[in-house]
Design a protein around this motif. Structure first.
Motif, short mmCIF file in Angstrom:
data_model
loop_
_atom_site.label_atom_id
_atom_site.label_comp_id
_atom_site.label_asym_id
_atom_site.label_seq_id
_atom_site.Cartn_x
_atom_site.Cartn_y
_atom_site.Cartn_z
N ASP A 157 0.78 -1.28 0.02
CA ASP A 157 0.11 -0.10 0.00
C ASP A 157 0.91 1.35 -0.16
OD1 ASP A 157 -2.10 -1.86 0.52
OD2 ASP A 157 -1.56 -1.86 2.63
N ILE A 158 1.42 1.82 -1.11
CA ILE A 158 2.15 2.91 -1.43
C ILE A 158 1.74 3.96 -2.25
CG2 ILE A 158 4.56 3.40 -2.13
CD1 ILE A 158 5.13 0.30 -2.06
N ALA A 159 1.53 5.07 -1.53
CA ALA A 159 1.02 6.47 -2.10
C ALA A 159 -0.44 6.15 -2.39
CB ALA A 159 1.84 6.75 -3.45
N GLY A 160 -1.17 5.93 -1.39
CA GLY A 160 -2.82 5.93 -1.49
C GLY A 160 -3.64 6.92 -0.88
N GLN A 161 -4.81 6.85 -1.14
CA GLN A 161 -5.54 7.89 -0.50
C GLN A 161 -5.23 9.38 -0.38
OE1 GLN A 161 -5.21 4.46 0.93
NE2 GLN A 161 -6.64 3.89 -0.32
N GLY A 162 -4.63 9.63 -1.21
CA GLY A 162 -3.97 11.17 -1.31
C GLY A 162 -2.68 11.59 -0.59
N TRP A 163 -2.18 10.49 -0.17
CA TRP A 163 -0.84 10.57 0.69
C TRP A 163 0.31 10.10 -0.20
CZ3 TRP A 163 -2.77 13.64 4.04
CH2 TRP A 163 -4.09 13.30 4.82
N GLY A 164 0.93 10.76 -0.89
CA GLY A 164 2.06 10.63 -1.87
C GLY A 164 3.28 10.91 -1.06
N ALA A 165 4.50 10.92 -1.94
CA ALA A 165 5.80 11.38 -1.56
C ALA A 165 5.92 12.51 -0.97
CB ALA A 165 6.72 11.07 -2.65
N ASN A 166 6.23 12.94 0.06
CA ASN A 166 6.17 14.02 0.89
C ASN A 166 7.75 14.64 1.13
OD1 ASN A 166 6.11 16.38 2.83
ND2 ASN A 166 4.53 15.52 3.73
N PRO A 167 8.49 15.49 0.49
CA PRO A 167 9.65 15.95 0.76
C PRO A 167 9.82 16.53 1.83
CG PRO A 167 8.20 17.66 -0.27
CD PRO A 167 7.43 16.62 -0.35
N ASP A 168 9.02 16.73 2.83
CA ASP A 168 9.40 17.05 4.25
C ASP A 168 9.94 15.81 4.77
OD1 ASP A 168 8.24 19.76 3.62
OD2 ASP A 168 6.16 19.16 4.50
N PHE A 169 9.45 14.51 4.57
CA PHE A 169 10.17 13.48 5.11
C PHE A 169 11.03 12.59 4.31
CE2 PHE A 169 5.65 14.03 7.00
CZ PHE A 169 6.14 14.07 8.46
N GLY A 170 11.55 13.44 3.17
CA GLY A 170 12.41 12.69 2.15
C GLY A 170 11.89 11.63 1.56
N GLY A 171 10.41 11.94 1.29
CA GLY A 171 9.64 10.72 0.64
C GLY A 171 8.54 10.15 1.04
N PHE A 172 8.88 8.76 1.64
CA PHE A 172 8.10 8.06 2.48
C PHE A 172 8.70 7.85 3.86
CE2 PHE A 172 7.04 5.71 -1.79
CZ PHE A 172 6.13 6.65 -2.31
N ARG A 173 7.84 8.50 4.91
CA ARG A 173 8.26 8.36 6.23
C ARG A 173 8.93 7.33 6.62
NH1 ARG A 173 4.56 10.39 11.25
NH2 ARG A 173 6.07 9.98 13.09
N ILE A 174 8.20 6.01 6.28
CA ILE A 174 8.73 4.79 6.76
C ILE A 174 9.98 4.24 6.32
CG2 ILE A 174 7.48 3.33 5.20
CD1 ILE A 174 6.40 1.81 7.68
N ALA A 175 10.22 4.69 5.23
CA ALA A 175 11.56 4.06 4.49
C ALA A 175 12.95 3.93 5.02
CB ALA A 175 11.71 4.84 3.15
N PRO A 176 13.25 5.06 5.99
CA PRO A 176 14.43 4.96 6.62
C PRO A 176 14.41 3.75 7.71
CG PRO A 176 14.01 7.12 6.54
CD PRO A 176 12.67 6.28 6.14
N ALA A 177 13.23 3.56 8.65
CA ALA A 177 13.16 2.39 9.35
C ALA A 177 13.24 1.11 8.69
CB ALA A 177 11.88 2.73 10.23
#
Length: 525
Positions: A157-177
């Protein structure tokens, strides 16, 4: 040879010092993505890689490498167990053209099992190989051939329901974890893109905060053309941290509905609601499947002659991974109360293949990756989208097809099977027992649910009692369509200990924190 330091793949400064380049900003990648609209090949211009590098379906002896160029050129690669690439082996790739949106795959073979490798890819002028792009660096780990510790992640479930890549979080917030877990591979359990989910540049959150989305032309409407479907996958690679995660972690991808459109099934004609000018889902699905294969490195292990995307990947004597396709053959959504099995979720050929391969498997653990959860009720209006329908009695509808698999597992004497899924946008652990079930001809087993990665969070869903499930753990948001800013994004981790052969599942939150852990002992009856 130099031992692998996985974090060095993300050490962009060191990579640049070695002449290896990974795009470091969404703006850079966005500009490169726009090159698709530039004039065709101009003699004298060096080609450029536009969307990073990936590897996929990596087995014990090799796998598939991937990248995309900005113009007609040849993709070439080098692979080495030595971080310095002093003893690198060249890998010749294809000439990529507009016919594949300048994407290409490079098949690499002859690797050693159960070890780490670095690879690097560049695009070179098809007529003058001295003219080429900078190298871009990735890493992979081959599957083991002997008993060896295994660790992999799964979610969807990637980039759905209006929540896309956000530059404030470097893209997807969960990716660094996810990157921090340094997994052997990542199982993407469907909804790799939201082709039916347009984005806006900003969204106002309930508390007044502003969520910012990168927006491209292809994400401004639902996908219908091949170019628009390609743009869904290219969009996700504008997320800097996601592109970096995929460069260091091989992917095993399956697909579900949002790669085409919500809750689709073969033969469907979409309603005339103004969103689609092409309403024949079969036409949309063909374009979507082409884009899926162009932008995600998928091996050729699928035995299906009709193009369904299912396969078995072996990870030595401890695990076989069965990746199912519950979408391509799925029948129309009904109340799901039919009394005869019609193969309406896996199809007869895939069902026979699954039972045959399960019987042939000698691996301790059989991990079954499903597009849809077994016991959760997933409504589609007044109809049913999922496998279960909420009836507490004997199997009906699609449950009949699952009952056939579960009973087959029992008769084959396979108790070490674990089911992984996503789809419902929250995380949960379900134990299934015939002692609680209306249908009892199966052995106890566990199902683990994860997601979303970067999409609206929902749930929890109702459990259907037919196969006796119990929710041992659930984490879901307090309100529907919670944004990634609220933190209700999840991924799962599977670890198999080579010494004890125990399988441990950990459900993790957006920052990688452990929410629930279950260790399963193998059965050798």
């Amino acid at each position: 040879m130099t031992p692998l330091n996985r974090r060095s793949v993300l050490g962009l400064g060191a990579a640049a010092g070695a002449g290896l380049v990974i795009p470091t900003t969404a703006a850079t990648a966005h500009a490169a993505h726009a090159a698709r609209t530039a004039p065709a090949f101009i003699r004298g211009d060096r080609p450029t890689l536009t969307h990073g590098v990936q590897s996929g379906d990596v087995g014990s002896r090799g796998g598939v490498l991937w990248s995309r160029a900005d113009k007609t050129s040849r993709l070439v690669a080098e692979i080495s167990a030595d971080e310095s690439f002093r003893r690198a082996r060249p890998v010749n790739g294809p000439v990529v053209t507009a016919r594949s949106d300048f994407t290409g795959e490079l098949k690499v073979n002859g690797l050693e099992a159960g070890r780490d490798y670095f690879y690097r890819i560049r695009a070179v002028d098809a007529d003058d190989p001295r003219r080429g792009s900078a190298w871009e660096l990735g890493r992979l780990r081959t599957a083991p051939a002997r008993r060896q510790d295994i660790r992999f992640l799964w979610s969807g479930d990637i980039a759905g329901q209006g929540w896309g890549a956000n530059p404030d979080f470097g893209g997807f917030r969960i990716a660094p974890a996810m990157a921090a877990r340094e997994a052997d591979f990542f199982l993407s359990s469907g909804d790799n893109v939201y082709a039916d989910g347009p984005l806006t540049s900003t969204v106002t959150l309930p508390d007044g905060r502003i969520w910012n989305n990168i927006v491209t032309e292809e994400k401004d409407k639902v996908a219908e053309t091949l170019t628009e479907f390609r743009g869904q996958y290219a969009y996700n690679l504008l997320a800097d941290n996601w592109r970096a995660f995929l460069a260091q972690t091989p992917i095993v991808a399956q697909w579900d509905d949002h790669e085409v459109t919500n809750n689709w099934y073969p033969g469907e004609i979409l309603p005339d609601d103004g969103r689609y000018t092409e309403r024949r889902v079969d036409v949309l699905a063909a374009r979507a499947k082409q884009a899926f294969h162009e932008y995600i490195p998928v091996g050729d292990a699928s035995p299906d002659p009709d193009g369904r995307i299912y396969r078995k990947l072996s990870y030595g004597p401890l695990m076989d991974l069965f990746v199912l396709d519950m979408r391509t053959h799925k029948d129309a959504n009904t109340t799901d109360t039919e009394t005869s099995a019609d193969g309406g979720v896996l199809g007869e050929r895939q069902t026979r293949w699954l039972l045959r391969e399960l019987a042939a498997s000698r691996a301790t653990w059989k991990v079954i990756a499903a597009d849809l959860p077994i016991g959760l009720v997933v409504p589609d209006g007044t109809l049913q989208e999922g496998l279960a329908q909420g009836d507490a009695g004997a199997p009906l509808g699609r449950e009949l097809d699952i009952a056939k698999i579960l009973t087959g597992l029992k008769r084959l004497g396979i108790r070490n099977h674990v089911w992984l899924t996503a789809d419902v946008h929250y995380t949960a652990a379900h134990s299934y027992s015939p002692d609680r079930a209306a249908y009892q001809d199966f052995d106890p087993f566990w199902e683990f649910v994860s997601g979303p990665l970067n999409a609206g969070a929902f749930g929890p869903n109702k459990l259907d009692p037919t196969f006796g499930p119990a929710a041992e753990f659930v984490a879901a948001p307090p309100a529907a369509n919670a944004s990634p800013a609220d933190g209700f994004q999840f991924f799962g981790e599977v670890e198999i200990d080579a010494r004890t052969q125990q399988l441990t599942v950990t459900l993790r939150d957006i920052d990688g924190g452990a929410l629930f852990t279950k260790t399963l002992d193998p059965s050798f009856r």
